[in-house]
Scaffold this active site. Structure first.
Site, short mmCIF file in Angstrom:
data_model
loop_
_atom_site.label_atom_id
_atom_site.label_comp_id
_atom_site.label_asym_id
_atom_site.label_seq_id
_atom_site.Cartn_x
_atom_site.Cartn_y
_atom_site.Cartn_z
N ASP A 235 -20.81 0.81 -12.20
CA ASP A 235 -20.43 -0.02 -11.05
C ASP A 235 -21.69 -0.54 -10.36
O ASP A 235 -22.46 -1.28 -10.95
CB ASP A 235 -19.55 0.81 -10.12
N ASN B 205 -21.35 -6.89 -11.26
CA ASN B 205 -21.57 -5.72 -10.42
C ASN B 205 -23.04 -5.48 -10.10
O ASN B 205 -23.74 -6.39 -9.67
CB ASN B 205 -20.91 -4.48 -11.06
N ARG C 260 -12.49 -13.57 -7.56
CA ARG C 260 -13.18 -13.33 -6.29
C ARG C 260 -14.60 -12.89 -6.56
O ARG C 260 -14.93 -12.42 -7.65
CB ARG C 260 -12.47 -12.25 -5.47
N GLU D 162 -18.19 -0.86 -0.81
CA GLU D 162 -19.10 -1.54 -1.75
C GLU D 162 -20.30 -2.12 -1.01
O GLU D 162 -20.35 -2.13 0.22
CB GLU D 162 -18.37 -2.69 -2.47
N ASN E 145 -17.66 -10.31 -6.25
CA ASN E 145 -17.79 -8.86 -6.21
C ASN E 145 -19.15 -8.53 -5.59
O ASN E 145 -19.43 -8.97 -4.49
CB ASN E 145 -17.59 -8.25 -7.60
#
Length: 353
Positions: A264, A210, A159, A65, A161
């Site tokens: 995403d 995201n 959490r 990521e 991202n």
């Protein structure tokens, strides 16, 4: 979207092993050894294109990521979230370096710090940390906690991202539920950190925070909440750092959403087109945000495409991270570079502390 009748696609799959070997390597937890390259030729009305999708050498991340291209270092930084690892691809050396920072459990994003060599901000659970890493050693260290969010016991399953800096150096980053149903439990929030230490909640009721992108030419910001199955465009005040007037410009929502395309991560090119990764879709979509039209579908030999960033000396190489979650077979988790797209990216910004 290109119609199949207008496309001639030649897929040249370069495999270091046959399919049986690929399966064996996947089961022995060595997916990075399976390399798949794809060459695509497109001919149609008003377009001729030939581009290539190639894996980076040993660029594997189980949950890759947050790719960030550092122009000064000519390097791509990214993370392996659940392994808590930081990675750097050195363009000149064509080599990937990996580090683990003691005390970091979940490394959800990485952004270099403006004016401080080898300093980065990273997300770890619900903390944003300033860390030191020389980009070569297999270990870094935590310098300090920059800020922490959602301290209530209810949010222990949350959490951070994805995260990025806007063109003025403000850090935008958001949270999500990582234990439980992130589609049902919309406990995430999007935050903004400004130089000097001010932290603001930009958006609540977030499922999976995201992709982020900005366009200074049109005063726009783009944001993806994966659980909404869409990309939203905001009017953006670059002086104040305030988004407003959201509207949907790319919609992937369907009636049975969990089995469908999940938007995403995201990046933007110098023409203002956005590139949207799809976690379940094998695909990165190039989209004109003004019309909502899909200009190109870039296909990959793995399913979970997580994010993208333009890099290289001319910002004309598109780097793409992927994931191997839920026992995805090789080459899932590979990190790819795409050349020949005929597009250039915008310089990515560092965080101003």
């Amino acid at each position: 979207m290109f119609l199949p009748s207008l496309i001639l696609i030649s897929l040249l799959l370069g495999l270091n092993a046959n399919i049986q070997n690929a399966v064996e390597k996947a089961t022995t937890n060595k997916p990075e050894e399976v390399e798949v390259s794809i060459e695509v030729n497109i001919r149609g009305d008003n377009i001729t294109m030939s581009y290539k999708v190639e894996p980076l050498p040993k660029g594997y991340a189980h949950l890759g990521e947050s790719p960030h291209w550092d122009i000064e270092k000519q390097s791509l930084y990214y993370v392996d979230i659940e392994a808590g690892k930081l990675l750097r691809y050195d363009y000149q050396q064509d080599k990937v370096y990996v580090a683990k920072v003691p005390g970091v459990e979940l490394a959800s994003f990485i952004v270099p710090v403006e004016g401080e060599d080898d300093k980065f901000v990273i997300g770890d659970k619900r903390r944003v940390l300033v860390v030191s890493w020389d980009g070569i050693s297999d270990s870094g260290k935590i310098d300090r906690v920059l800020f922490e969010v959602q301290p209530d016991e209810k949010y222990v399953v949350n959490r951070f991202n994805d995260g990025k800096a806007d063109p003025r150096g403000r850090l935008f980053c958001g949270t999500m539920v990582y234990v439980g149903d992130e589609f049902k439990n919309r406990w995430g929030e999007l935050y903004k950190y400004e130089k000097g230490g001010k932290v603001t909640v930009v958006k609540t009721d977030v499922g999976i925070s995201n992709g982020l992108a900005w366009n200074e030419k049109t005063n726009k910001m783009y944001y993806i909440d994966t659980a909404d199955y869409e990309v939203k465009e905001y009017d953006y005040d670059f002086n104040a750092g305030v988004p407003s007037n959201p509207k949907v410009i790319f919609d992937l929502h369907k009636s049975s959403p969990k089995n469908n395309l999940l938007p995403d991560g995201m990046t933007i090119d110098s023409d203002g087109n956005i590139y949207v990764a799809t976690f379940n879709g094998h695909t990165l979509y190039k989209v004109n945000p003004t019309t909502g039209k899909v200009l190109l579908e870039i296909k990959f030999p793995c399913k979970q495409i997580t994010s993208a960033a333009f890099g290289g000396p001319n910002l004309d190489i598109l780097y793409v991270t992927t994931s191997a979650k839920f026992d995805q077979p090789s080459p899932a988790g590979s990190t790819y570079k795409i050349t020949g797209l005929g597009a250039r990216g915008l310089p990515m910004s560092k965080v101003q502390l």
